[in-house]
Design an enzyme around this catalytic site. Structure first.
Site, mmCIF file in Angstrom:
data_model
loop_
_atom_site.group_PDB
_atom_site.id
_atom_site.type_symbol
_atom_site.label_atom_id
_atom_site.label_comp_id
_atom_site.label_asym_id
_atom_site.label_seq_id
_atom_site.Cartn_x
_atom_site.Cartn_y
_atom_site.Cartn_z
ATOM 1 N N GLU A 48 0.840 -1.219 0.000
ATOM 2 C CA GLU A 48 0.000 0.000 0.000
ATOM 3 C C GLU A 48 0.866 1.256 0.000
ATOM 4 O O GLU A 48 0.555 2.239 0.682
ATOM 5 C CB GLU A 48 -0.923 0.005 1.227
ATOM 6 N N CYS A 62 -10.915 0.429 7.562
ATOM 7 C CA CYS A 62 -10.444 1.803 7.764
ATOM 8 C C CYS A 62 -11.149 2.780 6.826
ATOM 9 O O CYS A 62 -11.496 3.894 7.234
ATOM 10 C CB CYS A 62 -8.937 1.868 7.573
#
Lengths: 581, 581
Positions: B259, B343
């Site tokens: 990521e 998230c």
């Protein structure tokens, strides 16, 4: 093989430097010691990865193939010793994997998806076949056969119906079948292909090396069985590869994430993963497809991969390796002598040693010339007639080849001469007489050959300015330079003071090729007009078209073959150039 | 906030649909149950990830902020109940993390790098500050303070000298310091920034959300301390972000692998990771930089991120989310209602609820208009004078704004009016009189304001054809469409029969914008000439320039705002178009 060819130089470095150096490193990293521990039926450390035996097997295969071209008593002694250690480690029932020794014995064949026992076995089989062909000794082959028989008893329909997480054993089983005639090996290969749904596959995906090795297994299985569904799958996968999933360099598998093949046209240049093993596998698969079809497009791909995205992985001195082969670099990236996961270096040494096997081919009606290389070979037609073939050429630096065909008595057969697909203008003369030649095909020359016939192909080799399929975002609007089979790149070493991210090609007419004996051991460099296009310091990253001031300054562009980059210290590099706006 | 604005509609869906739906999903996935288990001092299941408490905290923050704009007794009741469960789970010493309850109690504070206790605590602090500001109740704030005090006792110089693997607590500690005046929170934030070497950082790297949250912590710390080295680092990092690491959409972090933020200019479009949280964080950081400097470039970035790469993450109906926000799609990609690592959805709901807080700002000498939105607010100058501000505008669909300023008595102050950087021609009238306005800056209007002064900015909003920095390979040679703050895209739904990989822009003069009430609830679409450029079926993937036949066919191009794509089923999509050759 004669002296002086392009690949011959690399094979020499491979035999005299790379292979011995790699054995030392395998020893340092415990790969060899593992066999001695396993011989004592003790538990090896899990200090390194469970595919580690395969490194040693590939090293043995490299030795055997190197000895096929050039006798080397030192190398032969090294090989013999390692082969003995391997054989000694084999269990009584034929099992051979040093990780599953000692306390881990009960875990055998329980973790095929993750622990790659069959992958490792496959490399043993390949090594054993090479060793047998070259030495005539059957000791390693017997060892392989015993293990293969155990695997056949364990894996298959109604037994353990599971494939290894990393394909490789499929192609190796077919090789072992060819060498021994034992049909159960071929059947098991077919079974494993079915378990993996090979016949249903429509596109290449996932881990690049796994996908390519599986396809090779499929090709080998098809070539022995003629199974039509397997052939349909092979054609679908090849079309997918060759239309949207391969780099200009023949590299495969663009993603760092899971070492995977990307989406169609997902071919980032700087962030290319393009693992060395995948480029090698591209050549392996292409060669199998060539063997099936006799079509030159496959040889073109093999040549693209071997001269570029595969060869880039090894330094010119021959003992440093890339794992990834990006098409642009602006980092501190450099080759190293070893990797903990050492698949690439061992693939490199066995592939370089195998090069002579890729140059020619045969069929019932004659001989095939696939690659051009200054070399000589003594061979036989399928009816046993001896034939000598000698190539005198500066290929790939120039496109003129003088091929001498010699037979003790005159014989009619067809000589298939590959006219490379990269070539736009080719001529061929047979004993001085012109024969029409079409690029991208094999030219069949059927005649009665006799002592000292001369065939002279001549492939025009101008500098070509290459564009990519417009759908490849990362190369869109850019151009690359190619000459003959070689893809070129700009390296900062030769273009000092130029930010290669900003480098564009100037007038294509300015490009010229020049042999430079002093450059990296001798090679053809390309020179011409470059333009460095800089945007103003305060230009926004995104802006209405044409609102950012661009400053163009000319520079003398020098390009070298892509495979030769990163041999003069850390450098920036790019294959694709901007176009002049 | 008044009615009818662009964001108001999203906030309504957020309050009435998204926030309640998300609570149900958090309950279904055990996030709420964990607090009840922890209250009983039992060990929670490790069925989900250890950052899971943070989802609940962000949900509370979203509720509180939503209630700040619109009373909603149902939502308030839900929030009160969840807040009670959270508070009940707190240990006597102030500790609060449901994963480290029961048998895992001794593992507290031993795995900061991997298990994110401080990250989770940070989200508790932010929720508590929002809850306190909105409700006036200090019960959650007290809970946060007790945990913060425990953390200050445990972590710091001479104690546990370690930061959490995921930054967040740094900015939250500064917020808690602002709310409570407890300086040890600010000091701990500074210590944690130092542990992570923030002042020495020269470029953004690694996990995108972590990098952005750390920068926000740095900005908050600087704004309270004026620490010069911190400011130097912030400027270096911002320059890096804004010159080579952000997408046209404001998305950040191009790599799926870890990521991560990529190399300079590594911004693949189809393979953009561009996590929702990172785009939100881009806005959060930009707003902090704006607060420090008063410079409009930061607001431009905030607007770019919020209207595009952030807003794309949520469906128009408001209950489906993207984790990644690619700039091109040719797969089955679609939004879903939840992620195990949740998230993004919780970041979306708290950010949408927070939008009113981004519209205006204040300084000692007056008020700042950052964003344009049909809305109304009753506010006060810093000296206590009440001011009402009302915007009537169709922004972002058109650039005309009528801003009414109302005060009970006349007062001199400066109204800072943002003239967006995307605008190339702006006019401003104050009570009908023209004032010179420069795009990309705040226009200070200093005067004595009184009842019913009218300020009328008018931002020309033609369709702009955008190009990227030439060094971004993936957008090189391509163009995108933008109008006002909105980036547009072509979706296959509106361009049937066209392969969007082959889509090029025709004559830029043909482009026009049109309000379409029936389209996706009402929006401005762009129409114009498109050209589909196909290469022949047998054209090689790589070939000499100009040797592949290209077939161009015109089509009527329709583009919609990027944020609105994927609301009508599976579709292909592209932001960047080819240029006509």
């Amino acid at each position: 093989m004669g002296e002086g060819g392009f690949w011959k130089r690399r094979m020499e470095a491979n035999r005299t430097a790379a292979i011995p150096a790699l054995l030392k490193l395998l020893e340092q990293h415990g790969r060899i010691e593992n066999f001695r521990i396993a011989k004592s039926r003790l538990t090896t450390e899990r200090s390194e990865w469970y595919t580690r035996d395969s490194d040693t097997f590939k090293w043995i295969e490299a030795c055997a193939l190197a000895l096929e071209s050039d006798e080397d008593s030192h190398l032969r002694a090294l090989m013999d010793r390692v082969v003995d250690w391997v054989i000694d480690a084999q269990y009584e029932d034929g099992y051979l994997n040093t990780y599953f020794s000692g306390a881990r014995l009960p875990e055998r064949f329980t973790k095929l998806r993750s622990d790659h026992e069959l992958y490792s076995a496959g490399h043993l089989f390949q090594a054993a076949v090479a060793h047998h062909r070259v030495t005539g000794s059957d000791k390693l082959l017997s060892c392989a056969v015993r293990f293969a028989d155990l695997i056949c008893e364990t894996v298959g329909p109604g037994k353990l119906e599971e494939a290894d997480g990393h394909p490789e054993v499929e192609l190796a089983l077919v090789e072992l079948y060819r060498e021994t005639g034992t049909k159960s090996y071929l059947d098991l290969a077919g079974f494993l292909l079915d378990v993996q749904g090979f016949k249903e596959k429509t596109f290449l995906e996932g881990h690049a090396v796994k996908a390519m090795y599986l396809a090779e297994g499929g090709a080998d299985y098809y070539s022995e069985t003629g199974d039509e569904a397997t052939w349909q799958a092979l054609q679908r996968l090849w079309k997918d590869l060759s239309t949207n999933k391969v780099y200009l360099t023949g590299g495969i598998g663009s993603r760092y994430h899971t070492e995977a093949i990307g989406l169609p046209y997902e071919l980032p240049n700087e962030r290319a993963y393009a693992e060395t093993c995948a480029a090698a596998a591209n050549g392996f698969w292409a060669f199998r497809m060539l063997g099936i079809t006799g079509e030159s497009a496959y040889t073109d791909m093999l040549e693209r991969a071997f001269y570029n995205g595969f060869l880039s992985c090894i330094s010119l001195r021959g003992t440093d390796y890339f794992y990834c082969n990006p098409l642009a670099n602006f980092s501190e990236y450099k080759r190293v002598d070893f990797f903990t996961v050492c698949c690439c270096p061992t693939n490199v040494v066995r592939t370089l040693a195998a090069i002579p096997g890729y140059i020619y081919g045969e069929s019932d009606d004659g001989l095939w010339v696939h690659l051009y290389e200054d070399s000589r070979v003594d061979w036989r037609l399928r009816d046993g007639t001896p034939v000598s073939l000698e190539q005198r050429t500066g290929y790939p630096w120039d496109g003129q080849v003088r091929l001498s065909v010699s037979l003790p008595q005159a014989r009619q057969f067809t000589l298939y001469l590959r006219i490379p697909g990269w070539c736009r203008s080719a001529s061929v003369r047979v004993n001085g007489e012109a024969v029409a030649a079409e690029p991208g095909r094999y030219l069949p020359i059927r005649r009665i050959w006799s002592q000292s016939d001369i065939v002279e192909p001549d492939f025009a080799m101008p500098v070509e300015v290459i564009e990519a399929d417009r759908r490849i975002s990362d190369s869109h609007g850019r151009v690359a330079l190619q000459r003959g089979p070689l893809v070129y790149c700009l390296e900062s070493t030769d273009n000092p003071g130029v930010n290669l991210r900003d480098a564009a090609l100037g007038d294509p007419e300015s490009l010229s090729a020049k042999w430079q004996a002093e450059l990296l051991g001798g090679m053809v460099a390309i020179h011409g007009e470059g333009v460095e296009i800089k945007q103003g310091e305060n230009a926004p990253m995104y802006r209405p078209v044409g609102t950012a001031a661009l400053e163009a300054s000319d520079f003398e562009l020098t390009a070298i073959p892509y495979y030769a980059w990163a041999n003069r210290g850390i450098s920036d590099m790019t294959v694709w150039l901007q176009r002049k706006p």
